[in-house]
Enzyme design. Structure first.
Site, mmCIF file in Angstrom:
data_model
loop_
_atom_site.group_PDB
_atom_site.id
_atom_site.type_symbol
_atom_site.label_atom_id
_atom_site.label_comp_id
_atom_site.label_asym_id
_atom_site.label_seq_id
_atom_site.Cartn_x
_atom_site.Cartn_y
_atom_site.Cartn_z
ATOM 1 N N ILE A 84 -1.837 -6.958 10.307
ATOM 2 C CA ILE A 84 -3.289 -7.689 10.813
ATOM 3 C C ILE A 84 -2.967 -8.250 11.834
ATOM 4 O O ILE A 84 -3.525 -8.522 12.536
ATOM 5 C CB ILE A 84 -4.547 -8.077 9.879
ATOM 6 C CG1 ILE A 84 -3.792 -8.871 8.919
ATOM 7 C CG2 ILE A 84 -4.921 -6.663 8.636
ATOM 8 C CD1 ILE A 84 -4.190 -9.671 7.706
ATOM 9 N N GLY A 143 1.368 -1.522 0.242
ATOM 10 C CA GLY A 143 -0.308 0.154 0.149
ATOM 11 C C GLY A 143 0.309 1.794 0.323
ATOM 12 O O GLY A 143 1.865 0.874 0.089
ATOM 13 N N ALA A 153 -6.418 -5.896 3.470
ATOM 14 C CA ALA A 153 -5.219 -6.336 3.702
ATOM 15 C C ALA A 153 -5.045 -6.959 3.430
ATOM 16 O O ALA A 153 -5.094 -8.633 4.106
ATOM 17 C CB ALA A 153 -4.831 -6.075 4.964
ATOM 18 N N ALA A 154 -4.340 -7.506 2.113
ATOM 19 C CA ALA A 154 -3.680 -9.253 1.647
ATOM 20 C C ALA A 154 -3.076 -9.031 0.251
ATOM 21 O O ALA A 154 -2.987 -7.620 0.122
ATOM 22 C CB ALA A 154 -5.048 -10.003 0.568
ATOM 23 N N PHE A 191 -15.491 -9.169 -8.991
ATOM 24 C CA PHE A 191 -14.176 -9.188 -10.302
ATOM 25 C C PHE A 191 -13.160 -8.643 -10.551
ATOM 26 O O PHE A 191 -12.594 -7.828 -10.010
ATOM 27 C CB PHE A 191 -15.595 -9.654 -11.196
ATOM 28 C CG PHE A 191 -16.650 -10.721 -11.182
ATOM 29 C CD1 PHE A 191 -17.099 -11.082 -9.965
ATOM 30 C CD2 PHE A 191 -16.388 -12.124 -12.000
ATOM 31 C CE1 PHE A 191 -18.001 -12.509 -9.862
ATOM 32 C CE2 PHE A 191 -17.041 -12.908 -12.497
ATOM 33 C CZ PHE A 191 -17.907 -12.638 -10.672
ATOM 34 N N TYR A 208 -4.181 -17.893 -4.766
ATOM 35 C CA TYR A 208 -4.371 -16.568 -4.477
ATOM 36 C C TYR A 208 -5.862 -17.226 -3.816
ATOM 37 O O TYR A 208 -6.950 -16.576 -2.855
ATOM 38 C CB TYR A 208 -4.584 -15.764 -5.443
ATOM 39 C CG TYR A 208 -5.393 -14.657 -4.912
ATOM 40 C CD1 TYR A 208 -5.255 -13.515 -3.943
ATOM 41 C CD2 TYR A 208 -6.011 -13.757 -6.215
ATOM 42 C CE1 TYR A 208 -5.427 -12.043 -3.975
ATOM 43 C CE2 TYR A 208 -7.073 -13.304 -6.174
ATOM 44 C CZ TYR A 208 -6.688 -12.081 -4.629
ATOM 45 O OH TYR A 208 -7.382 -11.442 -4.181
#
Ligand code: UFG
Length: 341
Positions: free
Chosen positions: A64, A49, A86-87, A181, A153
């Site tokens: 996190i 980020g 968050a990922a 999507f 993922y």
């Protein structure tokens, strides 16, 4: 799926914790929440980020999985709801380092939910993905479609949905998972946009090529069984996605039951269509190189989003290709280095 309309209360929202609020979709959602008058707290470890994308008054640089920090934030700001973005989100990286994705996405989300529960939060909106479907048999894709992720993922995100299903049942947390999507476009005021490092997404790459920042655009596969041989995706404007989160959260804060919703437009566009429309918009002809198919790419992903439309009255307002591409073009042409000066 049985569609029962939820009540969406108007008026001020309760304080919200946005994890990943310095990322692409998280930063736009935080900005839209602020416009709605919500007190927004962003937690982001800034590995992918950008600090300059954070519009919230309260920002914590942290992880996190730092449960003490998460509990502190929730108590300090009387947080009642969380939106969890968050990922790690690069399909190709997940294929190279599956363990990283299961650790960063799945394990850390489990730890985050534990802290969130302990601190008394009752509502969670979770950022899931169409990648949970793998290569679907039927188009448009409905939420009940069999789940068969073809990359770590997608698998890592599906496990988090499953965790929420159990945590919700056992501990009375109400939650929504939104399966996006293809998120695309940029904020309409030109202040926020898409900036991944490295960039792997089609629209930013096309526009960076139009700006002369890249020599050529690779088209991954022109031998798919589609109208022009290239992959088809359902592009949804990032502000429409942000609004889907806000509507889901408002409905949860009222009394909506937990659920999983697709978020797309129901309309597919091919890679070549994106290129042609971008050339027309920017006035630059792109140099295109046709290459092999990219591993992990399903030929067609188009959403059936009737459930979210019916339940929370979500409607895409900005997800036509013209608005997607023109907002993205404005962002990329004014921020050729993204958030870096
Ligand atoms: N593409 C190219 N050239 C490029 C980049 C992309 O031809 O340089 C093609 C891809 O092969 C694909 C389409 O453009 O057919 C869209 O690719 P993106 O990388 O922009 O997006 P994806 O569809 O691969 O990814 C999206 C989300 C992921 C999610 C995935 C599910 O961004 O988070 O859908 O398959 F996991």
């Amino acid at each position: 799926m049985k569609i029962k309309k939820a009540v969406i209360p108007a008026g001020p929202m309760k304080p919200v914790l946005v994890t990943g609020g310095a990322g692409y979709i998280g930063s736009h959602t935080a900005q839209e929440l602020i416009k709605e008058g919500a007190l927004v707290v962003v937690l982001d470890n800034l590995t992918t980020g950008h600090r300059d994308a954070v519009r919230a008054e309260h920002f914590y640089e942290g992880d996190i999985a730092d449960t003490a920090l998460v509990e502190h934030i929730i108590k300090e700001h009387q947080i009642q709801s969380v939106i969890h973005f968050a990922a790690k989100s690069q399909v190709s990286e997940s294929l190279a380092k599956p363990e990283l994705y299961f650790c960063e996405n799945t394990v850390k989300s489990f730890m985050f939910f534990e802290a969130v529960m302990k601190a008394g939060v009752k509502h969670v909106v979770f950022s899931s993905t169409a990648a949970v479907y793998g290569i679907p048999k039927y188009i448009p894709i409905r939420e009940e479609t069999m789940l068969a992720p073809i990359n770590p993922y997608g698998a890592s995100k599906r496990m988090i949905e499953e965790c929420l299903e159990w945590v919700g049942k056992v501990h009375g947390i109400r939650w929504v998972a939104l399966r996006y999507f293809n998120a695309a476009g940029a904020s309409l005021d030109g202040s926020l946009g898409e900036d991944h490092g490295p960039e792997t997404h089609l629209i930013p790459l096309v526009l960076q090529t139009a700006l002369g920042l890249r020599e050529k655009l690779s088209v991954f596969g022109a031998d798919y069984v589609t109208s022009d041989g290239t992959c088809i995706r359902d592009y949804v404007h990032v502000i429409d996605l942000a609004n889907a989160h806000i509507l889901a959260l408002r409905a949860l804060e009222h009394s909506m039951q937990s659920g999983i919703f697709n978020v797309g437009t129901g309309k597919g566009s091919s890679v070549l269509e994106i290129i042609e429309k971008s050339e027309a918009l920017t006035g630059h002809k792109l140099s295109v190189a046709y290459e092999e198919r990219r591993e992990g790419d399903p030929p067609i992903l188009v959403a059936d989003s009737e459930a979210i439309k019916g339940v929370v009255c979500w409607e895409p307002r900005y997800s036509n290709l013209e608005t997607i591409l023109s907002s993205a073009w404005r962002w990329h042409s004014t921020h050729p280095n993204g958030y870096r000066q």
